[in-house]
Design a protein around this motif. Structure first.
Motif, PDB file in Angstrom:
ATOM      1  N   GLU A 178       0.508  -0.314 -23.334  1.00  0.00           N
ATOM      2  CA  GLU A 178       0.085  -1.572 -22.258  1.00  0.00           C
ATOM      3  C   GLU A 178       0.672  -0.649 -21.361  1.00  0.00           C
ATOM      4  OE1 GLU A 178       2.632  -5.329 -22.969  1.00  0.00           O
ATOM      5  OE2 GLU A 178       3.738  -3.545 -24.328  1.00  0.00           O
ATOM      6  N   ASN A 181       4.485   0.393 -27.564  1.00  0.00           N
ATOM      7  CA  ASN A 181       5.108  -0.522 -28.948  1.00  0.00           C
ATOM      8  C   ASN A 181       4.927   0.017 -30.606  1.00  0.00           C
ATOM      9  OD1 ASN A 181       5.410  -3.225 -27.411  1.00  0.00           O
ATOM     10  ND2 ASN A 181       3.419  -2.351 -26.776  1.00  0.00           N
ATOM     11  N   GLU A 220       9.234  -1.036 -28.270  1.00  0.00           N
ATOM     12  CA  GLU A 220       8.556  -1.437 -27.259  1.00  0.00           C
ATOM     13  C   GLU A 220       9.288  -0.387 -26.506  1.00  0.00           C
ATOM     14  OE1 GLU A 220       8.163  -4.564 -25.183  1.00  0.00           O
ATOM     15  OE2 GLU A 220       6.400  -3.670 -23.235  1.00  0.00           O
ATOM     16  N   LYS A 273       9.942   1.006 -22.651  1.00  0.00           N
ATOM     17  CA  LYS A 273       9.138   0.577 -21.134  1.00  0.00           C
ATOM     18  C   LYS A 273       8.942   1.718 -20.279  1.00  0.00           C
ATOM     19  CE  LYS A 273       9.370  -4.737 -21.175  1.00  0.00           C
ATOM     20  NZ  LYS A 273       8.745  -4.909 -21.293  1.00  0.00           N
TER      21      LYS A 273
HETATM   22 MG    MG Z   1       5.176  -5.772 -23.903  1.00  0.00          MG
END
Ligand code: MG
Ligand code: ADP
Ligand code: ZN
Length: 476
Positions: A10, A195, A211, A213
């Motif tokens: 992402e 992820n 995950e 970040k």
């Molecule tokens: Mg996510």
């Protein structure tokens, strides 16, 4: 058992619009804390957001450049989340109707083409920043609040740290070409959540993922993936199970730590933002945006190979960075010999940029001066060694290469009479090497050429010197 690593990314990209997503505040990195703010972006009660049309256009550009379908109808939603740097206690984002979906990017990993599918690209607002070192407690800077973001979500198609790195490099390059973002990772305008899960090789079931970040460098992404897949494999081998959770990667220690458990969409209580009208884009408008896209890196690379005759490697290096590619194109306008321009850029310009720590966006030399340098060689005014030195001086001082040559008297000596006189003199003074040459030692020729080059401080035309050496040695 053999394991396979499965990765979905992402990626958050800050859009380079002039103003923020829902207000007229300046969208600019940095600045004194809390100076690029207004009641709208700091979430005062009763204010009304208005969607910046440019944000929609930029997001659609990003979507079209990554082969997505652009929705004719989409909307903004509220995602409930409290954070001290998100003062409304919700983020305006997109939930079930993102602006772009079902795209892909083709990447080239060590000579192998691979397609990574893009699930969706949606628009949202960035949060502010917490400053932990600014005062005794924690300070909040809201300048970044309301900076427009797109979030690019991939399918779980990536299989290694290397593929993730190449994907991110390719994506960054595409975003820079389209002009939607400067993608400066050091300023946070490109950030990535990773992820990751592992599974038995050959299985078509996905394993449980974790995950990580906000990784803010490609090398951190690489190391985080390597470390996390190893952690999961070891855990499974020891009979444990991977928990779905968010982890924080400590790049210094090379380890990740559990932060919080899984969040479900219903935890965020998404609902359509009642203050914002839905977004409608006609096919005609989408077509116009598509037509306004510049030549993208993959197409440019293919053109350099097929039409300009450059090698795959050279074309890849020249097109990886938009500013280098545009500089190359500009050089060709002034001097249309792609291979020669390519060589000067690859061997000299890139080295000088690196040595001086200059970014491609700030190339200090004019494209015309690349042409000037190459013409000096073509016209026999200087040889290649002198040309490279002159190019370097021009790069550092901004003076035109031909003017440097004139000012310093560097023009190549092609006066055959003068060279011949020097050569005769050297032959007369060096009976030993002459005998070597006559005895069939080809290397002795280099000695005579070298002596003349030395006497002329490298400014003699080497081809002329060589020819004269052969003639005079034959007569000797
Ligand atoms: Mg996510
Ligand atoms: P969320 O929004 O809760 O983070 P998504 O379903 O949107 O969840 O997935 C986010 C990212 O996780 C996507 O990039 C997706 O490809 C990736 N992903 C989903 N399942 C897995 C898995 N089992 N292993 C690795 N990546 C996964
Ligand atoms: Zn504002």
């Amino acid at each position: 058992m053999k394991y396979e690593t499965v990765i979905g990314l992402e990626v958050h990209v800050e859009l380079a619009t002039r103003t923020k997503i829902f207000c007229g505040c300046e969208n600019k990195f940095g600045g004194e804390p809390n100076t690029h703010c207004c009641p709208v972006c700091i979430g005062m009660p009763g204010v009304l957001p208005v969607l910046n049309e440019k944000v929609v256009e930029f997001a659609a550009r990003a979507g079209l450049a990554t082969n997505c379908t652009i929705a004719n109808f989409s909307k903004m939603d509220r995602k409930g989340y409290y954070y001290p740097d998100l003062p409304k206690a919700y983020q305006i984002s997109q939930f079930d109707l993102p602006l772009c979906k079902d795209g892909y990017i083709d990447i080239n990993v060590n000579g192998r083409e691979k397609r990574i599918r893009i699930t969706r690209i949606h628009m949202e607002e960035d949060a502010g920043k917490l400053l932990h070192d600014a005062c005794a407690g924690t300070a909040v800077d809201y300048n970044r609040c309301g900076v427009p973001l797109i979030e690019i979500v991939t399918e779980p198609d990536i299989r290694s740290a290397e593929e993730a790195k190449v994907f991110l490099e390719t994506l960054k390059s595409i975003m820079q070409y389209t002009g939607v973002s400067d993608c400066k990772m050091q300023e946070g305008s490109l950030r990535c959540d990773v992820n990751i899960s592992v599974r038995e090789e050959g299985s078509d079931q996905l394993g449980t993922r974790t995950e990580m970040k906000n990784l803010n460098s490609f090398s951190a992404v690489y190391r985080a993936i390597e470390a996390e897949s190893e952690r999961q494999i070891t855990l499974i081998e020891e009979g444990g199970t991977v928990q779905q959770e968010t982890r924080r990667f400590d790049d210094v220690k090379g380890k990740s730590y559990a932060m919080r458990g899984k969040e479900e969409a219903h935890d965020y209580r998404y609902f359509p933002d009642p203050d914002l009208v839905p977004i409608t884009l006609s096919d005609e408008r989408i077509k116009r945006i598509k037509e306004s896209l510049p030549e993208l890196p993959a197409a440019k690379k293919a053109r350099y190979i097929n039409e300009l005759g450059l090698s795959d490697y050279d074309a890849g290096v020249l097109t990886a960075d938009k500013d280098i590619a545009l500089f190359f194109d500009a050089c060709l306008e002034a001097y249309n010999e792609p291979k020669k321009v390519c060589n000067l850029i690859m061997s000299d310009l890139l080295r000088l940029l690196k040595e001086d720590g200059i970014l491609p966006e700030n190339i200090p030399i004019k494209p015309e001066y690349v042409a000037d340098t190459l013409k000096l060689i073509d016209d026999g005014k200087v040889n290649i060694t002198v040309a490279k030195a002159v190019f370097e001086e021009s790069f550092r001082t901004g003076e035109a290469p031909s003017s440097i040559v004139d000012r310093k008297g560097l023009a190549q000596i092609s006066d055959t009479d003068a060279i011949r006189a020097m050569m005769r003199d050297i032959i007369a003074k060096n009976p030993g090497p002459v005998a070597d040459y006559k005895g069939g030692k080809g290397k002795a020729l280099t000695f005579f050429v070298g002596q003349v080059m030395k006497l002329t401080k490298g400014q003699a035309n080497p081809q002329v010197v060589n020819a004269i050496a052969l003639e005079e040695l034959d007569k000797a």
